[in-house]
Design a protein around this motif. Structure first.
Motif, short mmCIF file in Angstrom:
data_model
loop_
_atom_site.label_atom_id
_atom_site.label_comp_id
_atom_site.label_asym_id
_atom_site.label_seq_id
_atom_site.Cartn_x
_atom_site.Cartn_y
_atom_site.Cartn_z
N ASP A 117 0.87 -1.18 0.00
CA ASP A 117 0.00 0.00 0.00
C ASP A 117 0.90 1.23 0.00
OD1 ASP A 117 0.96 0.19 2.66
OD2 ASP A 117 -0.80 -0.86 3.43
N GLU A 118 0.31 2.41 0.06
CA GLU A 118 1.10 3.63 -0.01
C GLU A 118 2.01 3.80 1.21
OE1 GLU A 118 0.26 7.92 -2.12
OE2 GLU A 118 -1.36 6.51 -1.79
N MET A 121 5.10 1.82 0.59
CA MET A 121 5.97 2.49 -0.38
C MET A 121 6.76 3.61 0.31
SD MET A 121 6.31 5.49 -2.31
CE MET A 121 4.70 6.21 -2.60
N ASP A 151 5.84 11.46 -3.81
CA ASP A 151 4.73 10.52 -3.90
C ASP A 151 3.97 10.76 -5.20
OD1 ASP A 151 2.43 8.95 -3.46
OD2 ASP A 151 2.60 9.23 -1.30
N SER A 154 -1.33 6.33 -5.83
CA SER A 154 -1.72 4.98 -6.21
C SER A 154 -2.56 5.05 -7.48
CB SER A 154 -2.56 4.33 -5.10
OG SER A 154 -1.77 4.14 -3.96
N ARG A 155 -2.24 4.21 -8.44
CA ARG A 155 -2.98 4.18 -9.69
C ARG A 155 -4.05 3.10 -9.64
NH1 ARG A 155 0.28 7.08 -13.69
NH2 ARG A 155 -0.97 6.19 -15.38
N SER A 156 -5.27 3.48 -9.98
CA SER A 156 -6.40 2.55 -10.01
C SER A 156 -7.17 2.71 -11.32
CB SER A 156 -7.32 2.79 -8.81
OG SER A 156 -6.71 2.38 -7.61
N ASN A 216 -4.38 8.25 -10.78
CA ASN A 216 -4.79 8.65 -9.43
C ASN A 216 -5.93 9.66 -9.50
OD1 ASN A 216 -3.48 11.30 -9.85
ND2 ASN A 216 -1.57 10.14 -9.67
N ASN A 237 -5.35 -0.10 -6.99
CA ASN A 237 -4.03 0.32 -6.47
C ASN A 237 -2.93 -0.60 -6.99
OD1 ASN A 237 -5.07 2.47 -4.76
ND2 ASN A 237 -5.89 0.84 -3.47
N ILE A 240 1.92 1.68 -7.53
CA ILE A 240 2.22 2.75 -6.57
C ILE A 240 3.65 3.16 -6.85
CG2 ILE A 240 2.30 3.43 -4.15
CD1 ILE A 240 0.41 1.12 -3.51
#
Length: 330
Positions: A117-118, A121, A151, A154-156, A216, A237, A240
């Protein structure tokens, strides 16, 4: 008489040399750093670097200043990296893509679900692994000095139809960044990855050339892709990816040790400040998207994680030890 004349010439030469030395010393001590970014003014990354410049100016009593050039006014990332390598740009925020060819290890961060998760990272880039990567960039032939991380979120998935499982992606064409790793990631997740320029995405969604894309929340909102019909935001997600900011090696070598220490100190502070600005940005834009009718869908990420195992095996085999260290980071 000749002796007097030659002495005069010698003294004159010494005076000129001294003058040049003094003026050269003054020039070396006073500088305006040119910073650049593809993101627009007001974007978290831009603001963090601008504030870093203000701190440098205050700490050096105005001797070192910073001028920001946001919004790709100095070119795309490739062009700006080349300018940074020759010292025409002094500080640059860039994605990791162009760094990969000279420091292959950074490609690990581009793999799907390499971070849990973020928070995971951030623990990695804040710790020994993050510092090692910066040091590798500095030691590489790239003529860049790694200053810090940023940062990238997160890509979704955002699509015209809701996606809750890999099965829902079957037959759906999803725009991905132009990198075989990312296309392979989408194909493994169940969709059909389509490599496409960022500027083409709005029309492609609108006309049905693609069924969606991934990014994002701030990007989904500012690019208006939801207005093209992508009203479902499935929180996979799957990527990341941190970003990086660097200084030209030519510029770095002109700084005194004390000034280098100041740049390092304020770079770390910029890394942490950007994060706070980023979190606020994500919250703000997520609220705006929901107000525009975008449905945020929470999903079980494990089926997507399991489906992308072959991608991690294909692209990560040479970095197996590094991946283990990333997984072990708490």
């Amino acid at each position: 008489m000749k002796q007097i004349q030659s002495l005069r010439t010698a003294f004159s030469a010494i005076a000129v040399a001294a003058s040049l030395t003094v003026s050269g010393f003054a020039a070396a001590q006073s500088m305006t750093l040119k910073a650049a970014d593809v993101h627009p003014a007001g974007y978290p990354n831009v603001v963090a670097v601008e504030n870093m410049g203000k701190k440098l100016e205050a700490a050096t009593n105005g001797r070192i200043k910073l001028q920001m050039f946001p919004g790709s006014v100095l070119g795309g990332e490739k062009e700006m990296i080349e300018q940074t390598q020759v010292g025409a740009i002094n500080i640059l925020r860039t994605s990791l893509g162009p760094i990969g060819p000279v420091v292959p290890e950074v490609n690990v961060f581009n793999m799907p679900f390499v971070f849990r998760d973020e928070a995971h990272m951030r623990a990695v880039i804040d710790g020994p692994i993050g510092q090692e990567m910066l040091d590798k960039i500095t030691a590489s032939p790239a003529r860049l000095v790694g200053l810090g991380w940023m940062d990238g979120g997160s890509r979704s998935l955002y699509t015209k139809k809701p996606v809750r499982s890999p099965a829902d992606l079957k037959g759906m064409k999803i725009r991905m960044m132009g990198n075989p790793l990312f296309v392979d990631t989408m194909n493994a997740m169940g969709g059909n990855g389509i490599s496409m320029g960022y500027g083409e995405v709005f029309t492609a969604i609108q006309t049905g050339v693609v069924d969606g894309a991934e990014n994002n929340p701030p990007t989904l909102y500012t690019a208006h892709h939801y207005q093209a019909g992508a009203k479902y935001y499935s929180q996979t997600n799957h990527l990341i990816i941190p970003e990086i900011f660097v200084m030209s090696k030519l510029t770095w070598d002109k700084l005194s040790k004390d000034d280098q220490a100041l740049v390092k100190k304020f770079s770390r502070e910029a890394q942490m400040e950007q994060r706070a600005l980023w979190d606020k940005s994500v919250a703000d834009y997520s609220a705006k998207l929901k107000a525009e009718g975008v449905e945020f869908i929470k999903i079980d990420n494990k089926p997507f994680y399991d489906a992308t195992a072959p991608v991690r095996a294909k692209y990560g085999s040479q970095f197996a030890d590094l991946i283990k260290r990333i997984e072990a980071t708490k």
